[in-house]
Design a protein around this motif. Sequence first.
Motif, mmCIF file in Angstrom:
data_model
loop_
_atom_site.group_PDB
_atom_site.id
_atom_site.type_symbol
_atom_site.label_atom_id
_atom_site.label_comp_id
_atom_site.label_asym_id
_atom_site.label_seq_id
_atom_site.Cartn_x
_atom_site.Cartn_y
_atom_site.Cartn_z
ATOM 1 N N HIS A 1 0.843 -1.201 0.000
ATOM 2 C CA HIS A 1 0.000 0.000 0.000
ATOM 3 C C HIS A 1 0.879 1.253 0.000
ATOM 4 C CE1 HIS A 1 0.748 -0.908 4.265
ATOM 5 N NE2 HIS A 1 0.089 -2.030 4.072
ATOM 6 N N ASN A 2 1.679 1.352 -1.035
ATOM 7 C CA ASN A 2 2.633 2.436 -1.237
ATOM 8 C C ASN A 2 1.957 3.804 -1.174
ATOM 9 O OD1 ASN A 2 4.661 4.149 -2.103
ATOM 10 N ND2 ASN A 2 4.767 3.313 -4.169
ATOM 11 N N ALA A 3 2.244 4.582 -0.122
ATOM 12 C CA ALA A 3 1.578 5.875 0.074
ATOM 13 C C ALA A 3 2.004 6.924 -0.939
ATOM 14 C CB ALA A 3 1.860 6.386 1.491
ATOM 15 N N VAL A 4 3.105 6.691 -1.641
ATOM 16 C CA VAL A 4 3.532 7.621 -2.679
ATOM 17 C C VAL A 4 2.498 7.685 -3.802
ATOM 18 C CG1 VAL A 4 5.312 8.042 -4.433
ATOM 19 C CG2 VAL A 4 5.981 7.334 -2.140
ATOM 20 N N ARG A 5 1.712 6.639 -3.933
ATOM 21 C CA ARG A 5 0.696 6.591 -4.986
ATOM 22 C C ARG A 5 -0.585 7.327 -4.590
ATOM 23 N NH1 ARG A 5 0.635 0.469 -7.383
ATOM 24 N NH2 ARG A 5 -0.907 1.453 -8.771
ATOM 25 N N GLY A 6 -0.577 7.987 -3.437
ATOM 26 C CA GLY A 6 -1.700 8.824 -3.043
ATOM 27 C C GLY A 6 -2.511 8.256 -1.899
ATOM 28 N N PHE A 7 -3.289 9.154 -1.268
ATOM 29 C CA PHE A 7 -4.078 8.784 -0.093
ATOM 30 C C PHE A 7 -5.064 7.662 -0.410
ATOM 31 C CE2 PHE A 7 -7.666 8.981 2.757
ATOM 32 C CZ PHE A 7 -7.098 9.224 3.997
ATOM 33 N N PHE A 8 -5.802 7.812 -1.515
ATOM 34 C CA PHE A 8 -6.822 6.812 -1.828
ATOM 35 C C PHE A 8 -6.207 5.439 -2.029
ATOM 36 C CE2 PHE A 8 -9.489 4.396 -4.787
ATOM 37 C CZ PHE A 8 -10.699 4.417 -4.112
ATOM 38 N N PHE A 9 -5.098 5.381 -2.768
ATOM 39 C CA PHE A 9 -4.459 4.082 -2.996
ATOM 40 C C PHE A 9 -3.981 3.476 -1.686
ATOM 41 C CE2 PHE A 9 -0.801 1.331 -3.668
ATOM 42 C CZ PHE A 9 -1.281 0.463 -4.627
ATOM 43 N N ALA A 10 -3.323 4.270 -0.839
ATOM 44 C CA ALA A 10 -2.793 3.756 0.424
ATOM 45 C C ALA A 10 -3.911 3.334 1.375
ATOM 46 C CB ALA A 10 -1.907 4.813 1.091
ATOM 47 N N HIS A 11 -5.057 3.996 1.257
ATOM 48 C CA HIS A 11 -6.156 3.705 2.181
ATOM 49 C C HIS A 11 -6.939 2.462 1.758
ATOM 50 C CE1 HIS A 11 -8.849 4.877 5.440
ATOM 51 N NE2 HIS A 11 -9.872 4.572 4.649
ATOM 52 N N ILE A 12 -7.462 2.479 0.548
ATOM 53 C CA ILE A 12 -8.302 1.361 0.094
ATOM 54 C C ILE A 12 -8.031 0.951 -1.344
ATOM 55 C CG2 ILE A 12 -10.183 2.874 -0.654
ATOM 56 C CD1 ILE A 12 -12.180 0.758 0.307
ATOM 57 N N GLY A 13 -7.470 1.865 -2.131
ATOM 58 C CA GLY A 13 -7.284 1.598 -3.550
ATOM 59 C C GLY A 13 -6.395 0.404 -3.847
#
Length: 327
Positions: free
Chosen positions: A142-154
Amino acid sequence: MVAFPDNERCDIAGRYEPEGAENHEETEAKSKDATKPPSRCIVWRNVILMFLLHTGALYAIILIPKAHPFTWIWSYTCFIVTALGITAGAHRLWSHRSYRAKLPLRIFLAVANSMAFQNDIFEWSRDHRAHHKYSETDADPHNAVRGFFFAHIGWLFVRKHKDVIEKGKRLDVSDLLADPVVVFQRKYYRTSVVVMCFLLPTLVPWYFWGESIWISYFLASILRYTISLNVTWLVNSAAHMYGNRPYDRNINPRENRFVTFGAIGEGFHNFHHTFPFDYSASEFGLRWNPTTCFIDLMCWLGLAGNRKKATPEMIKARKLRTGDGSV
């Protein structure tokens, strides 16, 4: 979360590629399409299920005033047990080996982990070790560099990046496979989830104080489960983006008080990524840290021991060397 099939992979952009299907013409075509926005390997089953789950949770909110007060208490109790299955169990015990637990406690934490329904202990711990070792890279699930949505659930909505698969295989997980509790839970995970995440939370209020099975299901199962998922996800998203970095300003994880409160002690994230072996996941011991209180209680009862802790001298030196100067 859906496991990534061995015969499928995503390229760096997230595109789907059958293994061994690439040839010269396809390579040429890809080079021509390099400027096009990348498509994603979307796992539509997860998208639909999460939409339905969150819709059910929103509906459950309107049922709260109609529920028996005991049902409120029971739902919150299930939430705490659910949280401990992740924080004290899959995270601090099995992922980091920050303390030792005797068999009765390991069984309880495995049962609580099944109530959490966030993948079995083995898979959760393996992915979390990858998260620490390859934090904020493509090998981080869940790489947070890819943005909040991705790190959260995306990250649950797309296939795992190929680096997560390839580098994850290099991790040493022999200790997990050597634990019979972990192996047993993994073998019977689906059954244990049905019983612990849905049947038990629903049936207890109905049987013991005559709660409506409908209200019991939506509050103690659906709403409780949805909240617990999002609280856990906030550690991956908000605690990697918002807050201060008193221990290491060179990494993304932050100290986030809001997440700390919701995730019963898991929001001291800059500290945790700096000192991942610390059983308290915080410099402050019991303060805002119910998980640490639980582990300490288990040690007092003789069910746990060998707690690992960063020394005050070690913490002070690291703050001076790499901290951002905040408190």
